[in-house]
Design a protein around this motif. Structure first.
Motif, PDB file in Angstrom:
ATOM      1  N   LEU A  71      20.444 -12.638 -24.590  1.00  0.00           N
ATOM      2  CA  LEU A  71      18.875 -12.082 -23.973  1.00  0.00           C
ATOM      3  C   LEU A  71      19.210 -12.139 -23.120  1.00  0.00           C
ATOM      4  O   LEU A  71      20.028 -12.425 -21.411  1.00  0.00           O
ATOM      5  N   TYR A  72      18.435 -10.702 -22.386  1.00  0.00           N
ATOM      6  CA  TYR A  72      18.458  -9.856 -21.973  1.00  0.00           C
ATOM      7  C   TYR A  72      17.330  -9.698 -21.260  1.00  0.00           C
ATOM      8  O   TYR A  72      16.566  -8.817 -21.960  1.00  0.00           O
ATOM      9  N   PHE A  73      17.356  -9.369 -20.279  1.00  0.00           N
ATOM     10  CA  PHE A  73      15.590  -8.800 -19.963  1.00  0.00           C
ATOM     11  C   PHE A  73      15.787  -7.601 -18.938  1.00  0.00           C
ATOM     12  O   PHE A  73      16.805  -7.068 -17.754  1.00  0.00           O
ATOM     13  N   GLY A  74      15.280  -6.619 -19.360  1.00  0.00           N
ATOM     14  CA  GLY A  74      15.043  -5.085 -18.497  1.00  0.00           C
ATOM     15  C   GLY A  74      13.887  -4.392 -18.997  1.00  0.00           C
ATOM     16  O   GLY A  74      12.388  -4.799 -19.266  1.00  0.00           O
ATOM     17  N   TYR A  75      13.501  -2.931 -18.714  1.00  0.00           N
ATOM     18  CA  TYR A  75      12.796  -2.375 -19.506  1.00  0.00           C
ATOM     19  C   TYR A  75      12.997  -0.608 -19.891  1.00  0.00           C
ATOM     20  O   TYR A  75      13.744  -0.462 -19.451  1.00  0.00           O
ATOM     21  N   THR A  76      12.652  -0.652 -20.498  1.00  0.00           N
ATOM     22  CA  THR A  76      12.487   0.892 -21.430  1.00  0.00           C
ATOM     23  C   THR A  76      12.600   2.567 -20.376  1.00  0.00           C
ATOM     24  O   THR A  76      12.775   3.173 -20.734  1.00  0.00           O
ATOM     25  N   TYR A  77      12.255   1.893 -18.650  1.00  0.00           N
ATOM     26  CA  TYR A  77      12.229   3.018 -18.376  1.00  0.00           C
ATOM     27  C   TYR A  77      12.966   3.241 -17.272  1.00  0.00           C
ATOM     28  O   TYR A  77      13.328   3.188 -16.494  1.00  0.00           O
ATOM     29  N   CYS A  78      13.741   1.904 -17.049  1.00  0.00           N
ATOM     30  CA  CYS A  78      14.399   1.655 -16.583  1.00  0.00           C
ATOM     31  C   CYS A  78      16.418   2.885 -16.621  1.00  0.00           C
ATOM     32  O   CYS A  78      17.134   3.573 -17.450  1.00  0.00           O
ATOM     33  N   PRO A  79      16.479   4.034 -15.034  1.00  0.00           N
ATOM     34  CA  PRO A  79      16.604   4.900 -14.775  1.00  0.00           C
ATOM     35  C   PRO A  79      18.611   4.544 -15.256  1.00  0.00           C
ATOM     36  O   PRO A  79      19.393   5.788 -16.590  1.00  0.00           O
ATOM     37  N   ASP A  80      19.352   3.568 -15.736  1.00  0.00           N
ATOM     38  CA  ASP A  80      20.920   3.657 -15.464  1.00  0.00           C
ATOM     39  C   ASP A  80      21.621   2.102 -16.278  1.00  0.00           C
ATOM     40  O   ASP A  80      21.947   1.560 -16.997  1.00  0.00           O
ATOM     41  N   ILE A  81      21.225   1.242 -15.468  1.00  0.00           N
ATOM     42  CA  ILE A  81      21.614   0.026 -15.651  1.00  0.00           C
ATOM     43  C   ILE A  81      21.213  -0.611 -16.543  1.00  0.00           C
ATOM     44  O   ILE A  81      22.487  -1.270 -17.698  1.00  0.00           O
ATOM     45  N   CYS A  82      19.962  -0.472 -16.768  1.00  0.00           N
ATOM     46  CA  CYS A  82      19.741  -0.949 -18.534  1.00  0.00           C
ATOM     47  C   CYS A  82      20.725  -0.140 -19.690  1.00  0.00           C
ATOM     48  O   CYS A  82      20.982  -1.037 -20.748  1.00  0.00           O
ATOM     49  N   PRO A  83      20.354   0.817 -19.491  1.00  0.00           N
ATOM     50  CA  PRO A  83      21.311   1.431 -20.478  1.00  0.00           C
ATOM     51  C   PRO A  83      22.694   1.092 -20.902  1.00  0.00           C
ATOM     52  O   PRO A  83      22.977   0.511 -21.756  1.00  0.00           O
ATOM     53  N   THR A  84      23.223   1.371 -19.768  1.00  0.00           N
ATOM     54  CA  THR A  84      24.610   0.700 -19.983  1.00  0.00           C
ATOM     55  C   THR A  84      24.856  -0.607 -20.320  1.00  0.00           C
ATOM     56  O   THR A  84      25.855  -0.353 -20.521  1.00  0.00           O
TER      57      THR A  84
END
Length: 209
Positions: A71-84
Motif C-alpha cells: 500500500l502506497y499513498f501519493g499522487y500523479t503530479y508528484c515530481p520526484d518521490i512518487c515516481p521513484t
C-alpha cells in the motif's frame, strides 16, 4: 628521519587507507528479520476506495483473494518521490519469481482526488507496473481517515504567488512516502521507509515464502 618513525608513519597511512576502503566498499549483508517493525503486527484497518472499474476493498484483496498488499499513498503530479517509489516497487516485484510475485498486489492510493481522475490515475500507475491497482476517495473525510489509520500525513502546498491560492490547481502535496505491507490475514506486517532499495524490499517479500 629515524627508520622506526618512518615505518610507523607508513603503517598509519596504510591503516587509514584500509579504513577508508572499508567505509566505501563494505556493505553489511541485509537481514530482513533484523529490520522488521514488530509494533505493526496488528490487524490492518479496512477501507473501501474508488477505482476505474468500481470499488476496491482491502478485505477483498487480502482475505478473499489471499493477496499480500503493498500500500502506497501519493499522487500523479508528484515530481520526484512518487515516481521513484513506484519504480523501486516495480523493480522489487519484477525481480521475484512469477509464482511468488503473483501473491502480491501493489495498490497506489492518490491523496489528490481533485486532480487525479480515475482513468488518468490507472494509466499513470500502469506506466510503472502493469498489474498495479490505483484508487482514491472523493470523500475528503474518508480519505483523510484512511491515511491517518496508516500514519500517512499529507497536506497541500500552494504557490504563494497564485491568486486565490486555495482554489488554484497549482499546488504540490507534501506526504509521507512509506510503503505498508499487509498480509493475506489482513495484518499490517511491515513498513518500508522511503529510500529502502528494491533489493531490500524483494528480500523481505521473499522471506514470506
Amino acid at each position: 628521519m629515524p627508520k622506526k618513525l618512518f615505518f610507523l608513519k607508513i603503517l598509519i597511512v596504510a591503516l587509514i587507507l584500509v579504513i577508508v576502503a572499508l567505509a566505501i566498499f563494505w556493505q553489511p549483508k541485509f537481514n530482513p528479520m533484523q529490520t522488521q517493525n514488530n509494533q505493526t503486527q496488528n490487524l490492518a484497518y479496512d477501507f473501501t476506495l474508488q477505482n476505474v472499474k468500481g470499488n476496491i476493498n482491502l478485505s477483498d484483496l487480502t482475505l478473499k483473494q489471499n493477496k499480500y498488499v503493498l500500500l502506497y499513498f501519493g499522487y500523479t503530479y508528484c515530481p520526484d518521490i512518487c515516481p521513484t517509489s513506484l519504480l523501486t516497487l516495480a523493480e522489487a516485484l519484477n525481480s521475484l519469481p512469477q509464482n511468488i510475485r503473483n501473491n502480491f498486489q501493489l495498490l497506489f492510493v492518490s491523496v489528490d482526488p481533485q486532480r487525479d481522475n480515475l482513468q488518468h490515475l490507472q494509466e499513470y500507475g500502469e506506466f510503472f507496473y502493469k498489474n498495479i491497482l490505483t484508487a482514491t476517495s472523493f470523500d475528503d473525510k474518508n480519505l483523510q481517515q484512511i491515511a491517518n489509520n496508516y500514519k500517512i500525513i499529507y497536506r497541500k502546498h500552494f504557490d504563494q504567488n497564485s491568486q486565490n491560492s486555495q482554489n488554484s490547481q497549482n499546488y504540490s502535496i507534501d506526504h509521507t512516502s512509506n510503503v505498508i505491507l499487509i498480509s493475506p490475514e489482513k495484518k499490517w506486517i511491515w513498513t518500508f521507509q522511503h529510500g529502502t532499495s528494491a533489493a531490500e524490499i524483494a528480500e523481505v517479500l521473499k522471506s514470506y515464502f
